[in-house]
Design an enzyme around this catalytic site. Structure first.
Site, PDB file in Angstrom:
ATOM      1  N   SER A 181       0.840  -1.182   0.000  1.00 55.59           N
ATOM      2  CA  SER A 181       0.000   0.000   0.000  1.00 55.59           C
ATOM      3  C   SER A 181       0.885   1.245   0.000  1.00 55.59           C
ATOM      4  O   SER A 181       1.780   1.364  -0.825  1.00 55.59           O
ATOM      5  CB  SER A 181      -0.952  -0.049   1.202  1.00 55.59           C
ATOM      6  OG  SER A 181      -1.989   0.879   1.077  1.00 55.59           O
ATOM      7  N   ASP A 433      -8.581  -5.645  -5.485  1.00 59.17           N
ATOM      8  CA  ASP A 433      -8.182  -4.524  -4.638  1.00 59.17           C
ATOM      9  C   ASP A 433      -8.528  -3.188  -5.290  1.00 59.17           C
ATOM     10  O   ASP A 433      -8.083  -2.909  -6.405  1.00 59.17           O
ATOM     11  CB  ASP A 433      -6.672  -4.604  -4.385  1.00 59.17           C
ATOM     12  CG  ASP A 433      -6.157  -3.496  -3.493  1.00 59.17           C
ATOM     13  OD1 ASP A 433      -6.977  -2.834  -2.823  1.00 59.17           O
ATOM     14  OD2 ASP A 433      -4.928  -3.283  -3.466  1.00 59.17           O
ATOM     15  N   HIS A 462      -5.744  -6.755  -1.226  1.00 61.28           N
ATOM     16  CA  HIS A 462      -4.687  -5.783  -0.944  1.00 61.28           C
ATOM     17  C   HIS A 462      -3.419  -6.476  -0.440  1.00 61.28           C
ATOM     18  O   HIS A 462      -3.440  -7.150   0.578  1.00 61.28           O
ATOM     19  CB  HIS A 462      -5.206  -4.799   0.100  1.00 61.28           C
ATOM     20  CG  HIS A 462      -4.520  -3.476   0.112  1.00 61.28           C
ATOM     21  ND1 HIS A 462      -4.243  -2.754  -1.022  1.00 61.28           N
ATOM     22  CD2 HIS A 462      -4.058  -2.716   1.155  1.00 61.28           C
ATOM     23  CE1 HIS A 462      -3.654  -1.613  -0.697  1.00 61.28           C
ATOM     24  NE2 HIS A 462      -3.522  -1.577   0.615  1.00 61.28           N
TER      25      HIS A 462
END
Length: 503
Positions: A181, A433, A462
């Protein structure tokens, strides 16, 4: 405004989804504290030692001799599998308590024995226990001005200098950065900015192409979410789409608000129409988070959730004919899967160990990632994104000047897509995601200079590839991890060891 702000926040690993070199004399060898890690309520097969170091507050000014400001930064270190000659696996901490990311990044622990690697998780400044000004860290612009990507990357560079020269005493050992991320963005940027210190980077679920002007359609993340719910069948996305208008209709009257409280089992009654906006915001975040952590096995990353939580949500909703009853039944999967929650607390932090105050600063002033929704394209109410209004709100909120384009220019040129100077960065995204909408879409000679693989993980949420191996993993993530192992082996073999790593 709170909802408006949260819609651009990276959820972890936000998740989840996690990146020169200055030599500061007072940092070298100044180890302040070292102790075994404390236990955590969530079972974890991973262990580490907690180390705190003196970190420079401002890496980009000289300051007065003897008066250089510092703060305590936390590192988590595991040397179980390491011996001299093995690499350092360095996680570039992102927006939360670093222990949360260590518990959810099992891939590093899984492959460390194969490489004889030392594992290090570095906590991002202003998150977890690494607060430069303690409880006053967000009190004023003279405190928050040190919360920037550039300062964080310099922290990590200093961490490596200290680890190599003073702690492990292996100045030439190779380093692989890992991150998911925002942490994945940092890992990629770490390799770009400090290539002499980082030999390669695994940038998982990193929305590097999401800055203003880079995404063709700002509804793309919500379109991904809508597709994930639509694919469950039973008109799941249609029910979600219809629910917003029904909730707003009930919010007008006291009787309607009472019905909403009973349906969704909220801890507090809805006294006003504005009170219902908390429920709308919570539902928006729930759908986003549920798609983001739609893993094939039970997890407790953002909340205690079953395997394939979107499927479970839609399954529960399908048993109800009434739209709002269906949505309320499905929401129980998110906030009360374990059956231990007596009511839905809309005032609690829905993102657990993530540092939402620090992230508000970053999402407002530097990490501006435009997201919008449009019911003609997705299952969410119309919510446009206006950069001018957003910047105005943010600058008023934090009394600081926002720089919405600076990171895009710094690392990707005028349009943000120029990665010609990049090399040895592995980009991965999961097709489930929502953040994949802002991921690097192609990597070739026109975008990356050398050896930048891109892997799209089918049925992957994710940064699923950074999680530990699980018997329920889809074949696509197993293949992604082997491809990442091969890349790491390529990147470190000329620098670290002559012997072949046998898999």
């Amino acid at each position: 405004k709170q909802w408006y702000q949260r819609r651009v926040a990276l959820r972890p690993g936000m998740m989840l989804m996690g990146v020169g070199c200055f030599r500061v004399p007072h940092l070298m060898g100044h180890l302040l504290h070292r102790s075994p890690t404390t236990s955590y309520s969530s079972p974890s097969p991973y262990s580490w030692e907690t180390i705190t170091v003196n970190q420079t507050l401002d890496h980009f000014s000289f300051g007065e001799v003897g008066k250089t400001a510092t703060f305590t930064q936390r590192l988590l270190v595991n040397e179980t599998f390491w011996f001299p000659g093995g690499p350092i696996f360095f996680y570039t901490g992102n927006e939360g308590d670093i222990e949360m990311f260590a518990r959810n990044t099992g891939f590093m622990f899984d492959i460390a024995p194969k490489f004889n690697a030392c594992i290090v998780f570095a906590e991002h400044r202003y998150y977890g226990q690494s607060l430069p000004f303690g409880n006053a860290s967000f009190a004023s612009p003279d405190k928050t001005k040190y919360l920037t990507v550039e300062q964080a990357l310099a922290d990590y560079a200093h961490n490596l200098i200290w680890l190599k020269s003073s702690y492990l005493k292996v100045p030439e050992t190779p380093v692989i950065a890992f991150g998911g991320s925002y942490g994945g963005m940092l890992a990629a940027w770490f390799r770009l900015k400090y290539p002499s210190m980082v030999d390669g980077a695994i940038a998982a679920s990193a929305p590097l192409w999401m800055f203003p002007g880079m995404m063709k359609d700002c509804t793309s993340p919500y379109q991904v979410i809508t597709g994930v719910f639509r694919n469950q069948g039973n008109d799941c996305n249609t029910k979600v789409s219809a629910s917003w208008k029904k909730i707003n209709s009930l919010a007008i009257s006291g009787q309607g608000r009472k019905k909403l409280q009973v349906l969704f089992k909220t801890c507090k009654p809805f006294q006003t129409v504005s009170d219902v906006s908390k429920l709308l915001s919570w539902l928006d975040s729930m759908y986003f988070d549920m798609a983001m952590v739609n893993y094939p096995y039970p997890t407790s990353f953002l909340a205690d959730l079953p395997a394939w939580p979107v499927s479970r949500f839609c399954g529960a909703a399908a048993k109800q004919s009434d739209t709002l009853t269906a949505i309320a039944a499905g929401s129980q999967i998110y906030f009360n899967y374990t059956g231990t929650s007596k009511c839905l607390d809309l005032d609690s932090d829905p993102d657990g160990g993530l540092g939402m105050t620090a992230w508000d600063v970053q999402a407002c002033l530097q990490m501006i990632l435009p997201i919008c929704s449009d019911p003609a394209k997705d299952m969410f109410p119309k919510e446009p994104f206006d950069l001018k209004s957003y910047v105005q709100y943010c600058e008023n909120q934090w009394k600081s000047v926002a720089q919405p384009y600076w990171l895009k220019y710094t690392f990707g040129g005028i349009y943000g897509f120029n990665f010609k100077s990049a090399s040895q960065i592995f980009f991965s995204d999961g097709n489930l995601d929502p953040w994949s909408a802002g991921g690097v879409q192609q990597v070739d000679g026109e975008v990356c200079g050398y050896d930048c693989p891109k892997f799209l993980i089918k049925d992957g949420a994710h940064h699923l590839d950074l999680r530990g191996s699980n018997e329920n993993d889809p074949s696509s993530v197993i293949e992604a991890r082997y491809t990442e192992i091969e890349a790491i082996s390529r990147w470190i073999s000329p620098l670290a060891r002559q012997r072949k790593v046998d898999f």
